[in-house]
Design a protein around this motif. Sequence first.
Motif, PDB file in Angstrom:
ATOM      1  N   TRP A 189       0.793  -1.228   0.000  1.00 44.01           N
ATOM      2  CA  TRP A 189       0.000   0.000   0.000  1.00 44.01           C
ATOM      3  C   TRP A 189       0.828   1.282   0.000  1.00 44.01           C
ATOM      4  CZ3 TRP A 189      -4.735  -0.696  -1.388  1.00 44.01           C
ATOM      5  CH2 TRP A 189      -5.417  -1.877  -1.050  1.00 44.01           C
ATOM      6  N   VAL A 190       2.113   1.177   0.348  1.00 45.93           N
ATOM      7  CA  VAL A 190       2.880   2.411   0.560  1.00 45.93           C
ATOM      8  C   VAL A 190       2.950   3.284  -0.691  1.00 45.93           C
ATOM      9  CG1 VAL A 190       5.159   1.416   0.031  1.00 45.93           C
ATOM     10  CG2 VAL A 190       4.966   3.317   1.647  1.00 45.93           C
ATOM     11  N   LYS A 191       2.949   2.656  -1.846  1.00 47.46           N
ATOM     12  CA  LYS A 191       3.007   3.446  -3.097  1.00 47.46           C
ATOM     13  C   LYS A 191       1.753   4.282  -3.310  1.00 47.46           C
ATOM     14  CE  LYS A 191       1.511  -0.465  -5.990  1.00 47.46           C
ATOM     15  NZ  LYS A 191       1.397  -1.434  -4.874  1.00 47.46           N
ATOM     16  N   GLU A 192       0.672   3.934  -2.597  1.00 50.26           N
ATOM     17  CA  GLU A 192      -0.571   4.695  -2.720  1.00 50.26           C
ATOM     18  C   GLU A 192      -0.745   5.718  -1.596  1.00 50.26           C
ATOM     19  OE1 GLU A 192      -4.049   2.349  -3.409  1.00 50.26           O
ATOM     20  OE2 GLU A 192      -2.939   0.804  -4.497  1.00 50.26           O
ATOM     21  N   PHE A 193       0.142   5.685  -0.597  1.00 46.52           N
ATOM     22  CA  PHE A 193       0.033   6.643   0.507  1.00 46.52           C
ATOM     23  C   PHE A 193       0.126   8.070  -0.009  1.00 46.52           C
ATOM     24  CE2 PHE A 193       1.813   3.827   4.197  1.00 46.52           C
ATOM     25  CZ  PHE A 193       0.655   3.066   4.156  1.00 46.52           C
ATOM     26  N   PRO A 194      -0.622   8.995   0.582  1.00 41.58           N
ATOM     27  CA  PRO A 194      -0.499  10.404   0.194  1.00 41.58           C
ATOM     28  C   PRO A 194       0.834  11.015   0.629  1.00 41.58           C
ATOM     29  CG  PRO A 194      -1.998  10.161   2.051  1.00 41.58           C
ATOM     30  CD  PRO A 194      -1.688   8.775   1.579  1.00 41.58           C
ATOM     31  N   PHE A 195       1.496  10.392   1.607  1.00 41.65           N
ATOM     32  CA  PHE A 195       2.811  10.848   2.071  1.00 41.65           C
ATOM     33  C   PHE A 195       3.440   9.740   2.899  1.00 41.65           C
ATOM     34  CE2 PHE A 195      -0.507  12.449   4.941  1.00 41.65           C
ATOM     35  CZ  PHE A 195      -0.147  11.851   6.135  1.00 41.65           C
ATOM     36  N   LYS A 196       4.746   9.833   3.130  1.00 46.84           N
ATOM     37  CA  LYS A 196       5.420   8.933   4.060  1.00 46.84           C
ATOM     38  C   LYS A 196       5.361   9.573   5.441  1.00 46.84           C
ATOM     39  CE  LYS A 196       8.586   5.800   1.763  1.00 46.84           C
ATOM     40  NZ  LYS A 196       9.989   5.322   1.705  1.00 46.84           N
TER      41      LYS A 196
END
Length: 371
Positions: A189-196
């Motif tokens: 899912w991290v590639k879809e996060f709005p930010f890290k």
Amino acid sequence: MRKVVLLTLLIIPSLLSAQSKDTKKVLMVVSSYGKDSGQVRPGYEFDELSQAYLVFKNNGLEIDIASPRGGKVEADKFNTDKSYNQTIMEDQSAMALLDNTMTTADVDPLKYDAIYVVGGKGAMFDLPYDPALQDIILNLYQREGTVISSVCHGPASFVNVKDGEKFIVEGVELTAFCNVEEDLFGKKWVKEFPFKLEDRLKSRGAIFSQTDFMLSNVAVSGKFITGQNPFSTTRSAEEVVKALGMKPVARTLYSDEKSIYLIQDILDGKANATWVEEELKNSNETYDIPLMAIYGYYKILAANDNVAELAKGAEIIEATVPYFFNEDLQLMLAKTYVQLDNKERAKELLEDLNSKNLLKEQVAELMKEIS
């Protein structure tokens, strides 16, 4: 006699009222984003909810649960065999709260002494952008004697909250699911996060603290209490109890929690191989041995050929060898020993795989390499 009865009837309500006022109240917040147990959209982490809920309940706190949309919320897929999850699933009151969460818009923040934001990847998608949740957090931030707390991805709910022109996390020591953990465990899912999360907290002026991946780490800074990852849940919840002026009740550590603490001691050099061997020999049933083995695997994976890190990963896996077997893990351990120039131990592991007629091609290839 009639006067005594009348006096008793007058006293009891006042005592109950005083008791009610003395009881601290915590608002737990979970994401509304989840769908189909995290397969379609990620939700909240049930492990984090259950462990924190039990700490609060067992220490006499009143608990409400809210989410941005309210109603029933979906957790990501979780292990129903874990003792803390079983306890919550058998708790009708807790499950009723999860089946009918309050909407954050309907929450009166003045009723609460603390907020605890549960993590899970769903928190990255809805909690930072919920204006009602921002208002609740700001209210607690501006009031004396309150606690603002969260775990794992929960601090995402803080990143857009301002007091005037200042972000409330500016100058505050915080921890959360860090970039290293995202790289190792967040690939779906991290590639879809709005930010890290780590990057955004730092950009808001927070002082970010972290320990090694998936080890217990809690930051306490002013009224903020944050836990780095799921294995920081119980400690962060107990810090909330302390911040509210109580001493947490004694409890038995969960097997996964106890295992993470042992791993931490191994990595910190506080527990040598001989002590660990004896400890597991005498009480391995109180530890989560597969968890320890998997941690060793990820330690090696993350080592990037760093000899000291490789050796630590191998040490953790070796401790589990008498109690847990996985052929792929054993092959990886053998390869690690080749990197560490311990060909003798590598051969022992490969010969054991040969005797079990497992991974024959890979074993033969590695045997040829070290002969």
